[in-house]
Design an enzyme around this catalytic site. Structure first.
Site, mmCIF file in Angstrom:
data_model
loop_
_atom_site.group_PDB
_atom_site.id
_atom_site.type_symbol
_atom_site.label_atom_id
_atom_site.label_comp_id
_atom_site.label_asym_id
_atom_site.label_seq_id
_atom_site.Cartn_x
_atom_site.Cartn_y
_atom_site.Cartn_z
ATOM 1 N N CYS A 101 0.811 -1.225 0.000
ATOM 2 C CA CYS A 101 0.000 0.000 0.000
ATOM 3 C C CYS A 101 0.839 1.268 0.000
ATOM 4 O O CYS A 101 0.319 2.356 -0.266
ATOM 5 C CB CYS A 101 -0.947 -0.002 1.198
ATOM 6 S SG CYS A 101 -1.965 -1.492 1.305
ATOM 7 N N HIS A 236 -3.373 6.971 2.527
ATOM 8 C CA HIS A 236 -3.786 5.691 1.953
ATOM 9 C C HIS A 236 -5.165 5.364 2.485
ATOM 10 O O HIS A 236 -5.435 5.476 3.697
ATOM 11 C CB HIS A 236 -2.783 4.601 2.337
ATOM 12 C CG HIS A 236 -3.281 3.219 2.108
ATOM 13 N ND1 HIS A 236 -3.859 2.810 0.931
ATOM 14 C CD2 HIS A 236 -3.301 2.121 2.934
ATOM 15 C CE1 HIS A 236 -4.201 1.540 1.028
ATOM 16 N NE2 HIS A 236 -3.883 1.102 2.223
ATOM 17 N N ASN A 266 -10.239 -0.338 -0.234
ATOM 18 C CA ASN A 266 -8.780 -0.264 -0.138
ATOM 19 C C ASN A 266 -8.179 -0.797 -1.440
ATOM 20 O O ASN A 266 -8.223 -1.995 -1.698
ATOM 21 C CB ASN A 266 -8.303 -1.087 1.056
ATOM 22 C CG ASN A 266 -6.798 -1.077 1.246
ATOM 23 O OD1 ASN A 266 -6.050 -0.671 0.366
ATOM 24 N ND2 ASN A 266 -6.347 -1.543 2.390
#
Length: 313
Positions: A101, A236, A266
Site C-alpha cells: 500500500c 492511503h 482499499n
C-alpha cells in the site's frame, strides 16, 4: 476504476455481514472489481493514458515508467513493460515496485531521485491493483476491505518533490501477507497453496495509527513548516477509523483529510493516486497548496511525501 461495482449488500452473498457492520468499522460502502479478463496492466494502461493527457506529455517523451503493484499482470514480463508497450513509450525504461500500500509513495520518491539525472526529464508513476484476484471471499476480516483500480501521475524535471520519507518494519511482515510463492513449494515437493491475503487486523491498525502521524510530522518538519500550514493530508485509503485516529493525533481536523474510501475500498498501491485524481477532477487542488501524502501497508512499509501543488486549477 473497473466498471463492476460490489456493494456492501452484495457482500452478504459471500459472508455473514451487513452494510451497517462494514460502514461502521471501515467507512467502505462499495468497491470496484475487475472482470475475469481485466488485469493490472489494463487498469494501469488506462490510468497512464489519462495522466499523460492531463500532463500534455506524449508517450515517447517518457524516460521512465514505474509501476507500484502487489498484483502484477504477470511475473515476467513485468507490468511496467506491458504498459510501456501498449503506450508506445519506446524511450522509457520500465520497473515494477512492490511495497504494497506504500508503493505509490515509494514510486514518487524514486521518480524524484531519477529526475536528478541529466538524461531524465519525465517519469510516469502508476499505482495499479487487482486485489480481488487474491482476496479470500470467505474471510470477512479481509474481503470487505479490498477493491481494484489504478491511478497515475507524471513527474517532470523542475517540478520536483519537496520532501520524502520511506521506511519499513520487516519484522512485522507476517501481519499482512500471502502464502509463499508456489514454485518454492513445488520444488520442495509440497502442493502449492492459494496466494490469498491474510491479515492480523489489530496489529496492522496499531502500526498504522502510529506511523501515519509520525510520517506526516517528519516530512512537514523537514521543510520547516507547521502541521497547521497543510491544506490537505491525502492518506492511503485503508480504513476510515485509522484516518480519524491520525487526525486526532496530529491535531488536524478531518476536513483537511481527503477520504474517498467509501466508493473505492482499499486499492493498496493505487489508492493515493486515485485520491489525487478525484481531487484534481473536482477542483479541490489549487496552485500553492501544501499537501502531505502518506501510505502504509504490507511489509510492513510506510512512506510520506510533502509537496506544494504547482499545477493550475
Amino acid at each position: 476504476m473497473p466498471r463492476t461495482i460490489l456493494t456492501n449488500q452484495d457482500m452478504e452473498r459471500y459472508v455473514e455481514t451487513s452494510d451497517d457492520w462494514i460502514v461502521s468499522r471501515t467507512g467502505i460502502r462499495q468497491r470496484h472489481i475487475s472482470d475475469k479478463d481485466e488485469n493490472t496492466g489494463d487498469l494501469g494502461y488506462a490510468a497512464a493514458l489519462a495522466a499523460l493527457e492531463n500532463a500534455g506529455i506524449a508517450p515517447e517523451d517518457l524516460d521512465y515508467i514505474l509501476v507500484a503493484t502487489t498484483t502484477p499482470h504477470a511475473l515476467v514480463p513485468n507490468t511496467s513493460s506491458y504498459i510501456q508497450a501498449k503506450l508506445g513509450a519506446v524511450n522509457a525504461a520500465a520497473l515494477d515496485i512492490n511495497a504494497a500500500c506504500s508503493g505509490f509513495i515509494y514510486g514518487l520518491e524514486l521518480a524524484d531521485v531519477l529526475l536528478m539525472r541529466k538524461t531524465i526529464k519525465h517519469v510516469l508513476v502508476i499505482g495499479a491493483e487487482v486485489l480481488s484476484k487474491i482476496t479470500d471471499f470467505t474471510d470477512r476480516s479481509t474481503c470487505v476491505l479490498f477493491g481494484d483500480g489504478a491511478g497515475a501521475a507524471v513527474l517532470t524535471k523542475g517540478e520536483g518533490l519537496y520532501a520524502t520519507l520511506t521506511g519499513a518494519d520487516g519484522a512485522k511482515g507476517q501481519c499482512l501477507h500471502t502464502s509463499d510463492f508456489a514454485v518454492r513449494n513445488i520444488i520442495a515437493g509440497d502442493e502449492p497453496s492459494p496466494h490469498l491475503i491474510q491479515m492480523d487486523g489489530k496489529e496492522v491498525y496499531k502500526f498504522a495509527v502510529n506511523i501515519l502521524p509520525e510520517s506526516v510530522k517528519k516530512v512537514v518538519e523537514e521543510k520547516g513548516h507547521a502541521l497547521e500550514d497543510l491544506d490537505w493530508v491525502i492518506p492511503h485509503q485503508a480504513n476510515v477509523r485509522i484516518i480519524e485516529a491520525a487526525s486526532k493525533r496530529l491535531g488536524i481536523p478531518m476536513e483537511k483529510f481527503f477520504v474517498n474510501i467509501g466508493s473505492t475500498g482499499n486499492t493498496s498501491a493505487a489508492s493515493i493516486a486515485i485520491a489525487l485524481d478525484d481531487m484534481n477532477k473536482t477542483g479541490l487542488l489549487k496552485k500553492g497548496q501544501k499537501l502531505a501524502m502518506v501510505g502504509f501497508g504490507g511489509g510492513l512499509t510506510y512512506g510520506a511525501v510533502y509537496l506544494e501543488w504547482t499545477k493550475e486549477a
